[in-house]
Scaffold this active site. Structure first.
Site, PDB file in Angstrom:
ATOM      1  N   LEU A  79       3.523 -17.919  32.358  1.00 41.91           N
ATOM      2  CA  LEU A  79       4.470 -17.294  31.094  1.00 41.91           C
ATOM      3  C   LEU A  79       3.744 -16.054  30.604  1.00 41.91           C
ATOM      4  CD1 LEU A  79       4.984 -20.802  30.052  1.00 41.91           C
ATOM      5  CD2 LEU A  79       6.700 -19.559  30.958  1.00 41.91           C
ATOM      6  N   PRO A  80       4.510 -15.293  29.614  1.00 47.01           N
ATOM      7  CA  PRO A  80       3.981 -14.070  29.091  1.00 47.01           C
ATOM      8  C   PRO A  80       2.844 -14.248  28.241  1.00 47.01           C
ATOM      9  CG  PRO A  80       6.390 -14.076  28.942  1.00 47.01           C
ATOM     10  CD  PRO A  80       5.894 -15.376  29.219  1.00 47.01           C
ATOM     11  N   LYS A 197     -11.547 -14.525  32.103  1.00 41.12           N
ATOM     12  CA  LYS A 197     -10.510 -13.341  32.349  1.00 41.12           C
ATOM     13  C   LYS A 197     -10.511 -12.423  31.404  1.00 41.12           C
ATOM     14  CE  LYS A 197      -6.267 -11.732  33.107  1.00 41.12           C
ATOM     15  NZ  LYS A 197      -5.972 -10.904  34.326  1.00 41.12           N
ATOM     16  N   LYS A 272      -2.527  -6.389  25.467  1.00 40.58           N
ATOM     17  CA  LYS A 272      -2.347  -7.717  24.822  1.00 40.58           C
ATOM     18  C   LYS A 272      -3.887  -8.623  25.396  1.00 40.58           C
ATOM     19  CE  LYS A 272      -1.023 -10.985  27.609  1.00 40.58           C
ATOM     20  NZ  LYS A 272      -0.705 -12.066  28.452  1.00 40.58           N
TER      21      LYS A 272
HETATM   22  P1  NAD Z   1       6.844 -11.709  33.178  1.00 43.96           P
HETATM   23  O1  NAD Z   1       7.087 -11.372  31.695  1.00 43.96           O
HETATM   24  O2  NAD Z   1       7.547 -10.877  34.142  1.00 43.96           O
HETATM   25  O3  NAD Z   1       7.243 -13.107  33.488  1.00 43.96           O
HETATM   26  C1  NAD Z   1       7.396 -14.386  32.693  1.00 43.96           C
HETATM   27  C2  NAD Z   1       8.191 -15.093  32.943  1.00 43.96           C
HETATM   28  O4  NAD Z   1       8.362 -16.222  31.793  1.00 43.96           O
HETATM   29  C3  NAD Z   1       9.830 -14.242  32.509  1.00 43.96           C
HETATM   30  O5  NAD Z   1      10.631 -14.462  33.620  1.00 43.96           O
HETATM   31  C4  NAD Z   1      10.336 -15.185  31.284  1.00 43.96           C
HETATM   32  O6  NAD Z   1      11.695 -15.387  31.287  1.00 43.96           O
HETATM   33  C5  NAD Z   1       9.551 -16.586  31.598  1.00 43.96           C
HETATM   34  N1  NAD Z   1       9.682 -17.326  30.306  1.00 43.96           N
HETATM   35  C6  NAD Z   1       9.317 -16.858  29.076  1.00 43.96           C
HETATM   36  N2  NAD Z   1       9.518 -17.964  28.287  1.00 43.96           N
HETATM   37  C7  NAD Z   1       9.843 -18.942  28.926  1.00 43.96           C
HETATM   38  C8  NAD Z   1      10.303 -20.324  28.495  1.00 43.96           C
HETATM   39  N3  NAD Z   1      10.304 -20.795  27.269  1.00 43.96           N
HETATM   40  N4  NAD Z   1      10.635 -21.243  29.496  1.00 43.96           N
HETATM   41  C9  NAD Z   1      10.732 -20.716  30.758  1.00 43.96           C
HETATM   42  N5  NAD Z   1      10.338 -19.477  31.228  1.00 43.96           N
HETATM   43  C10 NAD Z   1       9.955 -18.434  30.296  1.00 43.96           C
HETATM   44  O7  NAD Z   1       5.237 -11.659  33.020  1.00 43.96           O
HETATM   45  P2  NAD Z   1       4.094 -11.496  34.214  1.00 43.96           P
HETATM   46  O8  NAD Z   1       3.967 -10.144  34.599  1.00 43.96           O
HETATM   47  O9  NAD Z   1       4.620 -12.307  35.619  1.00 43.96           O
HETATM   48  O10 NAD Z   1       2.839 -12.373  33.662  1.00 43.96           O
HETATM   49  C11 NAD Z   1       2.763 -13.625  33.455  1.00 43.96           C
HETATM   50  C12 NAD Z   1       1.514 -14.011  32.875  1.00 43.96           C
HETATM   51  O11 NAD Z   1       0.404 -13.384  33.869  1.00 43.96           O
HETATM   52  C13 NAD Z   1       1.118 -13.049  31.508  1.00 43.96           C
HETATM   53  O12 NAD Z   1       0.281 -13.749  30.810  1.00 43.96           O
HETATM   54  C14 NAD Z   1       0.298 -11.954  31.900  1.00 43.96           C
HETATM   55  O13 NAD Z   1      -0.504 -11.430  31.059  1.00 43.96           O
HETATM   56  C15 NAD Z   1      -0.386 -12.479  33.325  1.00 43.96           C
HETATM   57  N6  NAD Z   1      -0.948 -11.540  34.293  1.00 43.96           N
HETATM   58  C16 NAD Z   1      -0.063 -10.508  34.410  1.00 43.96           C
HETATM   59  C17 NAD Z   1      -0.369  -9.381  35.671  1.00 43.96           C
HETATM   60  C18 NAD Z   1       0.555  -8.391  36.019  1.00 43.96           C
HETATM   61  O14 NAD Z   1       0.120  -7.401  36.558  1.00 43.96           O
HETATM   62  N7  NAD Z   1       1.953  -8.624  35.539  1.00 43.96           N
HETATM   63  C19 NAD Z   1      -1.652  -9.617  35.985  1.00 43.96           C
HETATM   64  C20 NAD Z   1      -2.445 -10.641  35.808  1.00 43.96           C
HETATM   65  C21 NAD Z   1      -2.172 -11.638  34.856  1.00 43.96           C
END
Ligand code: NAD
Length: 331
Positions: A79-80, A197, A272
């Site tokens: 999740l975000p 991390k 973030k």
């Molecule tokens: P994203 O925003 O693309 O995906 C998150 C998903 O969670 C979305 O589809 C959203 O609708 C869903 N969501 C939000 N609230 C919700 C709820 N209450 N119930 C169900 N679903 C819900 O984010 P992402 O890029 O996939 O990143 C996810 C995590 O991984 C973050 O914490 C980010 O910091 C970490 N991360 C991301 C990357 C990257 O390059 N994108 C790399 C490493 C770590």
């Protein structure tokens, strides 16, 4: 101790089908034993419908985090930010822990959060679960990842596990996360995967700024940036940002800078994570001299329309670095 174990889980849950979650679920769909099913949920229903249509009978739509929990013995979340993780785990109506009878000591559930959030929130959710759910009916781990969306697609992400190397669940955690990633590192205990991390991203973020500043000053002094990159690689400044993600376009093959800073790790995510790292440092009493300056830089770049949504190494552009240097410098 063996680092792998057979994965006998027939019902796995995944919540958060976003940029990272979706390819992680797809890797699970390709690699889990053929009789296993994956129950998925996201507040964006369309993401769930699309993925279920792509893998009929293998990936199944759930209606809430509670529904996923009811149907699964292992639940992963991706999740975000902290408030989303808190809602998914603790919402009294639809959250993972909303119906304690779903948790029994005879078949304990494994809960794994791979979101990048602050360590204090992780520990407070763990504490809340411990006081609400029956004893020995679950284990909850932080398991943030590094490697970005390409790493999630190619299953090369690294997992930093919030557990000790002696944790009895480590073999199972390793087997499971190996289906989605390459390097699996137990970091010592609860919330320490997140601490690892955040400190990693602080370091990587600081290096990207320092590399941008150093390249910019060397180029303005008249040095070809390819020569500068070779100098750093040969000397004590050698680092992965310069070698593989060089912020100056046209210096290192494969760097997002070469295609307008598209792909890579978004500057908003760096802002973030950098902010979370600075907060953690404050909480644990670690003095930072670069924290405030770094955070201000990533906040500025995130809000700058020339940089927004692009790879975080776009900080070079934010600092006024020359991108169209070919034909002007070093020839
Ligand atoms: P994203 O925003 O693309 O995906 C998150 C998903 O969670 C979305 O589809 C959203 O609708 C869903 N969501 C939000 N609230 C919700 C709820 N209450 N119930 C169900 N679903 C819900 O984010 P992402 O890029 O996939 O990143 C996810 C995590 O991984 C973050 O914490 C980010 O910091 C970490 N991360 C991301 C990357 C990257 O390059 N994108 C790399 C490493 C770590």
């Amino acid at each position: 101790m063996s680092t792998t174990t057979a994965l006998e889980c027939k019902n796995l849950g995944f919540i958060g089908i976003g940029a990272m979650g979706r390819p992680m679920v797809e890797n699970l769909a390709h690699k889990l034993p053929t009789d296993a099913q994956i129950h998925i949920f996201d507040v964006l229903e369309q993401a769930v419908i699309e993925l279920c249509a792509q893998y009929p009978k293998r990936i199944l739509k759930a209606t809430s985090a509670r529904d996923v929990t009811e149907k699964s013995s292992i639940v992963l979340t991706m999740l975000p930010e902290s408030p989303h993780v808190r809602t998914v785990y603790l919402d009294p109506t639809d959250g993972i822990s909303s119906h304690p009878p779903l948790f029994t000591p005879s078949s304990p559930k494994l809960l794994i959060d791979s979101s990048t959030i602050d360590t204090a929130t992780h520990l407070s959710i763990k504490q809340h679960l411990t006081t609400t759910l029956p004893p020995s009916s679950f284990t909850f781990y932080d398991a943030p990842v590094s490697g970005g969306v390409p790493g999630a697609i190619n299953s090369t992400i690294a997992f930093f596990l919030g557990c000790a190397a002696t944790d009895p669940n480590l073999p199972l955690l390793t087997t499971l996360t190996s289906l989605m990633g390459k390097q699996i590192i137990p970091c010592g205990g609860a919330s320490l995967g997140l601490a690892a991390k955040l400190s990693n991203n602080y370091l990587s973020g600081v290096i990207a700024i320092a590399c941008s500043e150093a390249m910019n000053m060397g180029m303005r002094a008249g040095i070809d940036p390819r020569v500068l990159a070779d100098v750093y690689a040969a000397g004590t400044a050698q680092n992965a940002i310069c070698d593989r993600f060089n912020p100056v376009p046209g210096v290192r093959e494969g760097s997002p800078a070469n295609h307008g800073y598209r792909g890579g790790f978004r500057v908003q995510l760096m802002k973030k994570d950098f902010g979370l790292a600075v907060q953690m440092a404050e909480r644990v009493g670690a003095k930072l001299v670069l924290g405030e300056a770094g955070l201000k830089t990533y906040e500025g770049a995130s809000g700058d329309e020339r940089c927004e949504g692009l790879d975080s190494r776009v900080v070079y552009r934010y600092l006024g670095g020359e991108e169209e240097w070919e034909g002007k410098i070093g020839e």
